[in-house]
Design an enzyme around this catalytic site. Structure first.
Site, short mmCIF file in Angstrom:
data_model
loop_
_atom_site.label_atom_id
_atom_site.label_comp_id
_atom_site.label_asym_id
_atom_site.label_seq_id
_atom_site.Cartn_x
_atom_site.Cartn_y
_atom_site.Cartn_z
N CYS A 1 13.99 14.32 21.79
CA CYS A 1 14.21 15.24 22.90
C CYS A 1 12.95 16.10 23.11
O CYS A 1 12.36 16.57 22.14
CB CYS A 1 15.41 16.13 22.59
N GLU B 1 16.67 16.89 12.44
CA GLU B 1 15.73 17.62 13.31
C GLU B 1 14.85 18.56 12.47
O GLU B 1 13.62 18.58 12.63
CB GLU B 1 16.49 18.45 14.36
FE1 F3S Z 1 20.18 18.19 23.94
FE2 F3S Z 1 17.66 18.28 23.40
FE3 F3S Z 1 19.00 20.49 23.58
S1 F3S Z 1 19.07 16.77 22.64
S2 F3S Z 1 21.05 19.96 22.92
S3 F3S Z 1 18.62 19.07 25.27
S4 F3S Z 1 17.48 20.00 22.04
#
Ligand code: F3S
Length: 285
Positions: A99, A129
């Site tokens: 992400c 993470e």
């Molecule tokens: Fe989703 Fe990325 Fe936030 S996976 S919860 S947008 S850190």
């Protein structure tokens, strides 16, 4: 009974992105005799991972199980740069679904350690993470703590730099940062909490105050879902964390006209939420 679903429920953009990339890669290599691997869960939801396995994804726990010439998918929580470098040397093609918010936290961790600060990561030291952030920082000059009770683990330093696991609860981070003021002359704070998480936590907090029973739907190993349950419990003692509607216990509902709030984690499929909603709306006393 009435069911009210939090408007923030369902996949966050980071999870959607990771799943779309993975599905496309699986389609692309399906008939080409090329194996597609991941290590650990790409997102924290068992049902979704089982579905990806049926589509060809091989989930392994050991680096040696990843064969040369294959494709490797980096999970949304990120992975160690050294590990990925070693795979590249073995001719493995890397597809990164980390992400962007996690990538930002990784680069802040690296920047803080490069500038000579002792790094403090607020989060769960066993979560993939946080492990990836530690690995990107590339230093042993760091401490991971999850609650203000663990502040004693942080020794005194000239300079401390702080990042947060993206799914942290803001109030918890604030309490830890307040405690760090006694630990260093200079403190650099990088707010790496993801905005999507923060918004979802606010909406869940509000909803849990206004309903009789609160159901939090999502993986038991999902940090952001667990935090939603923690927040809801602070305002509603009748809060239950379930993975699917099959875990609902009839005994939770003692009257026919209850209002039930439903909120889902960032990696919870819409279908799991709508199944819970249907169950509540069609509940027979
Ligand atoms: Fe989703 Fe990325 Fe936030 S996976 S919860 S947008 S850190």
């Amino acid at each position: 009974m009435e069911a009210i679903v939090a408007k923030t429920s369902g996949y966050c953009f980071g999870v959607k992105r990771a799943l779309e990339i993975t599905e496309n890669v699986l389609k692309k290599y399906k008939n080409k005799n090329v194996k597609v691997f991941s290590m650990g869960q790409i997102i924290h939801n068992r049902g979704v991972i089982e579905d990806l396995k049926l589509k060809g994804l091989e989930v392994v726990e050991n680096e040696n199980d990843i064969t040369s010439g294959s494709v490797f998918i980096v999970r949304s929580h990120g992975m160690s740069p050294e590990f990925l470098y070693k795979l590249k040397l073995r001719g493995v093609k890397i597809i990164d679904t980390s992400c962007p918010f996690v990538k930002r936290a990784q680069s802040k961790a690296k920047m803080i350690s490069k500038r000579g600060y002792h790094l403090v990561i607020i989060g769960n030291k066993d979560h993939p993470e946080v492990i990836s952030e530690m690995e990107h920082a590339g230093t042993t000059e760091l401490t991971v703590i999850e609650t203000p009770d663990e502040l004693e683990l942080v020794k005194k330093h000239e300079k401390i730099g702080v990042i947060m696991q993206t799914t942290q609860i803001k109030s918890n981070s604030k309490a830890i940062i307040a405690g760090l003021l006694d630990k260093a002359k200079e403190i650099l704070i990088e707010n790496t909490i993801c905005k999507v998480t923060e918004n979802r936590q606010d909406v869940t907090r509000q909803l849990s105050k206004n309903v009789d029973v609160m159901l939090i739907v999502g993986g038991k190993n999902s940090a952001n879902t667990a935090h939603l349950a923690q927040i809801a419990r602070q305002h509603n003692s009748r809060t239950y964390h379930i993975e699917t509607y099959g875990e609902i216990d009839r005994a939770w509902f003692n009257l026919p006209d209850l209002t039930v709030g439903i909120s889902g984690g960032a990696s919870t499929p819409e279908k799991d939420i709508s199944d819970v909603k249907d169950y509540i709306e069609n509940f027979k006393f």
